[in-house]
Structures are given as C-alpha cells and as structure tokens.
Design a protein around this motif. Structure first.
Motif: not given
Length: 145
Positions: A20, A73, A125, A130
């Motif tokens: 992430n 994302h 993000t 993740e």
C-alpha cells in the motif's frame, strides 16, 4: 565462416505479494531476468527499470486492487519519475457499499526510451486496503545496438 549475431534482449519482471506504498512501488523479488544488455536493470529496492539501450519497450503492470468503502487507488506508469497521464488506472469502491471491494487492474503500454531512462509505477490511495499480487514487467521490443 559462420557468424553468430547476438540479439540484444531485456525482459525483466518483478512482483510483490501486497503493498500500500504511496509513491513509487517497490518489489519483493525479481522473478524473470532475461537480460544481456549492459546497464539494463530492474532494481526491486527502488522499483525502477533502467533501459540499457535506446528503443521501444513494452511495459506491463497488473494487480488485484482491494478497497474499503469510499477508497480510491490511482496507478500510473512513470518515465524518469514523471507520471504518464495516459497510463492512469483509477479504481474506487462506492462509499455506500459494505466490506471490501476487489478489482483486477492492468495496463500495457509501449514506450520509446533512451538509454539510461527509468520506468517505474506510482501509486496513490486514500485508504488502508492494499494492492495484491503486483507484477511489473518491462520487455525490449526493438532496441538500437
């Protein structure tokens, strides 16, 4: 007299089981390294591929994207740390949904690179979920030797 002409070839792939990271993605391992070009590399620690020769390269990124409600994302291919806007992958899980949403994301693009230029993947993000099973590959298509 028989001559053997060696074809210059760069095929490098790296992966990460989960991340992430904000900014340039890095990788756990290099799982494919078919490279006979001096100066060409894919550094898993920096996340950067360096072109050993000028020419055309195929760049591929894929990942399973997990998102919590309202999370986005954004993923780009970058050349010399500059995002190529036309490569944007953007996913968002609606905030009215429950649990975790999953999506598959991938991008294939051909880039003309000069020797020494770098290619990397940039991720942004706004949440804690993740990217999973991230794969980043760069393959030379036609290079000047």
């Amino acid at each position: 007299v028989t001559r053997t002409i060696e074809t210059k070839n760069q095929v490098l792939c790296a992966s990460s089981s989960r991340t992430n990271v904000q900014g340039t993605l890095t990788y756990e391992k290099l799982f494919l390294d078919q490279n006979n070009v001096e100066g060409a590399s894919l550094n898993t620690g920096s996340g950067k591929f360096t072109a050993g020769l000028s020419g055309s390269y195929q760049v591929m990124i894929s990942a399973e994207v997990a998102s919590s409600p309202g999370q986005y994302h954004s993923i780009w291919v970058a050349v010399n740390d500059v995002k190529k806007e036309e490569t944007l992958i953007h996913t968002m899980y609606d905030k009215a949904m429950y649990g975790t949403g999953f999506d598959n994301a991938s991008r294939d693009i051909v880039l003309n690179l000069a020797a020494g230029e770098t290619v990397s993947i940039i991720h942004e993000t706004d949440g804690s979920e993740e990217l999973f099973n991230v794969i980043f590959c760069v393959s030379s298509m036609k290079v000047n030797s």
